[in-house]
Design a protein around this motif. Structure first.
Motif, mmCIF file in Angstrom:
data_model
loop_
_atom_site.group_PDB
_atom_site.id
_atom_site.type_symbol
_atom_site.label_atom_id
_atom_site.label_comp_id
_atom_site.label_asym_id
_atom_site.label_seq_id
_atom_site.Cartn_x
_atom_site.Cartn_y
_atom_site.Cartn_z
ATOM 1 N N UNK A 1 -48.224 -37.464 45.445
ATOM 2 C CA UNK A 1 -47.072 -37.999 44.715
ATOM 3 C C UNK A 1 -46.924 -37.385 43.331
ATOM 4 N N UNK A 2 -47.994 -36.771 42.804
ATOM 5 C CA UNK A 2 -47.965 -36.189 41.460
ATOM 6 C C UNK A 2 -47.823 -34.673 41.479
ATOM 7 N N UNK A 3 -47.761 -34.081 42.660
ATOM 8 C CA UNK A 3 -47.754 -32.627 42.784
ATOM 9 C C UNK A 3 -46.401 -32.097 43.257
ATOM 10 N N UNK A 4 -46.223 -30.804 43.112
ATOM 11 C CA UNK A 4 -44.992 -30.136 43.532
ATOM 12 C C UNK A 4 -45.144 -29.575 44.943
ATOM 13 N N UNK A 5 -44.040 -29.270 45.540
ATOM 14 C CA UNK A 5 -44.049 -28.637 46.850
ATOM 15 C C UNK A 5 -44.836 -27.331 46.781
ATOM 16 N N UNK A 6 -45.743 -27.144 47.734
ATOM 17 C CA UNK A 6 -46.562 -25.938 47.767
ATOM 18 C C UNK A 6 -47.905 -26.071 47.090
ATOM 19 N N UNK A 7 -48.095 -27.112 46.278
ATOM 20 C CA UNK A 7 -49.399 -27.337 45.642
ATOM 21 C C UNK A 7 -50.419 -27.770 46.693
ATOM 22 N N UNK A 8 -51.664 -27.348 46.484
ATOM 23 C CA UNK A 8 -52.745 -27.757 47.374
ATOM 24 C C UNK A 8 -53.412 -29.001 46.811
ATOM 25 N N UNK A 9 -53.269 -30.108 47.517
ATOM 26 C CA UNK A 9 -53.805 -31.367 47.017
ATOM 27 C C UNK A 9 -55.327 -31.363 47.007
ATOM 28 N N UNK A 10 -55.930 -30.932 48.097
ATOM 29 C CA UNK A 10 -57.390 -30.935 48.188
ATOM 30 C C UNK A 10 -57.812 -30.200 49.441
ATOM 31 N N UNK A 11 -59.076 -29.809 49.494
ATOM 32 C CA UNK A 11 -59.641 -29.207 50.692
ATOM 33 C C UNK A 11 -60.785 -30.059 51.214
ATOM 34 N N UNK A 12 -60.904 -30.153 52.531
ATOM 35 C CA UNK A 12 -61.957 -30.943 53.155
ATOM 36 C C UNK A 12 -62.715 -30.067 54.153
#
Length: 453
Positions: free
Chosen positions: A276-287
């Motif tokens: 919800x705080x990021x822009x389109x194309x941003x990587x939120x996290x990796x698992x």
């Protein structure tokens, strides 16, 4: 209550359990010399051994052979702790995994633990809060908790309570005495709303507490998140509460997010809030997650990056994060996911350093197996596990923390320069117990142990 958890749930039917069990019974990945030992143990033990073999991220370091965990514990101590006799070996095996977050809870204790992890605290009362600071001489309702008895009865923020059961409260002590009631009883409030007096009966009942609170510091919104759970006062869980406050404060260009003393919780909730705080194309996290390769009889790993497919509702707002030594797991995931993309500042102290996640299984005996099966990395494949996330402004005093955060929020210029910690936080030092000492369940974090002792 701090939970220090980043959780996924694997709640599946017994038919699926039987399929997994059958698939593994002949090709189980253990040496042939140990098959006899494994086959002579209970179905529950066999199932859990294979869970650890395929899913525990450090099984190559700490998982021994089946016979290493059979008939090893002090039975008298287990009896004194009221552990069912047929679970002794299971508790011991999980205790030896050198990980407080990989543990076993038998069926007699599983239900209450599972509920505590999936929902916020259950409260009993009316479910509203007074604005005592702004109106010290009146009883003005500041907030009504959603889905609480007060909410269902029709009380609203801004209502002034002028009578309780027909008696005018003259001070706070009188108010509290008049408002005492047990579950199922009714309290009748007389309120003033827009100069109109209304009488509203409220039936006292249980309700789920909110996990997100909104306040203001020096005209800057402060959103405090206490934990991440799917079931709260909001039908959409912590995520729903968070989005609600983002919408209520959308006219503000900057906001403080307070994650101090937030030990984590539901992974889906915190990942959605991160996006919800990021822009389109941003990587939120990796698992990085373990997978069962039953064909080759080995543990496999799969790496997945969660990339925003659309703009978050607050992508253009400037945020300042607050953290401390108890900011853990999902809270760290949220911070790392946002600041690695947006470079927002962090104020407070270094975080806990829990860059791992657990999957929980309901076993054939309806017990809970919690197994560390995931490692968290940011968009650059860096990990904060064991070292935490460093703040840009290392401050201990609460007033100074808020003042600094508010100043940063007003200026909206500072870009994060700190990285991850350089000193091991010590939360993941070797902790496996020796033989004949108390196993698994008693290595749970303190807040879990208190539930069952």
């Amino acid at each position: 209550m701090q939970k220090f958890a980043f959780l996924n749930y694997a709640i599946v039917s017994l038919s699926v359990f039987c399929l997994f069990f059958t698939a593994c019974v002949s090709d189980n990945g253990v040496s042939s010399s140990d098959k006899k030992t494994l086959q002579n143990t209970s179905r529950e033990f066999q199932y859990n051994y294979r869970l650890l073999y395929y899913y525990y991220v450090d099984q190559d370091k700490y998982l021994g052979e089946p016979q290493d965990y059979v008939d090893k514990v002090d039975m008298q101590k287990m009896y004194e702790k009221e552990i069912p006799w047929d679970y002794y070996d299971l508790y011991y095996m999980y205790a030896m995994m050198n990980d407080n977050f990989t543990y076993y809870v038998d069926a007699s204790r599983a239900y209450s633990l599972l509920n505590s992890l999936r929902q916020s605290d259950e409260l009993t009362g009316a479910g509203f809060r007074l604005d005592s600071l702004a109106f010290p001489d009146k009883f003005i309702i500041q907030k009504v908790t959603k889905n609480s008895p007060a909410d269902r009865a029709g009380l609203k923020a801004g209502d002034e309570i002028v009578e309780i059961e027909g008696v005018a409260p003259t001070n706070e002590t009188v108010f509290r005495r008049l408002a005492v009631a047990s579950k199922g009883e009714t309290i009748t409030y007389t309120i003033k709303r827009d100069s109109t007096r209304i009488t509203i009966p409220v039936v006292i009942d249980s309700y789920l507490s909110p996990t997100v609170e909104l306040s203001f510091y020096d005209s800057i919104p402060v959103i405090k998140i206490s934990e991440f759970v799917a079931n709260t006062s909001n039908d959409s869980g912590t995520y729903g509460e968070f989005v609600q406050y983002l919408r209520e404060t959308e006219k503000y260009k900057a906001t403080i997010i307070d994650l101090r003393d937030n030990g984590g919780g539901d992974g889906d909730q915190c990942k959605a809030m991160t996006r919800a705080l990021l822009s389109k194309g941003d990587t939120a996290i990796g698992i990085i997650e373990t997978k069962a390769d039953t064909i080759r009889k080995r543990q496999a790993f799969d790496t997945t990056f969660e990339i925003n497919t659309a703009d978050g509702i607050a992508k253009d707002r400037y945020f300042v994060f607050l953290s401390n030594n108890n900011t853990a797991s999902c809270s760290e995931l949220m911070i790392a996911g946002v600041v690695s993309n947006k470079k927002y500042p962090i104020v407070g102290s270094v975080s806990y350093g829990k860059g791992i996640g657990q999957t929980r299984w309901i076993t054939p005996s309806f017990s809970i197996a919690s197994i560390t099966s995931m490692k968290v990395i940011d968009k650059d494949r860096n990990s904060y596990h064991k070292y935490g996330i460093e703040p840009d402004f290392s401050i201990q005093d609460n007033d100074l923390i808020l003042a600094t955060a508010a100043e940063l929020a007003k200026e909206m210029k500072f870009k994060r320069i700190a990285g991850y910690g350089k000193t091991n936080t010590g939360h993941f030092a070797k902790q496996a117990v020796a033989q004949d000492t108390m196993p698994g369940f008693y290595l749970l974090p303190e807040e879990y142990r208190k539930k069952f002792e």
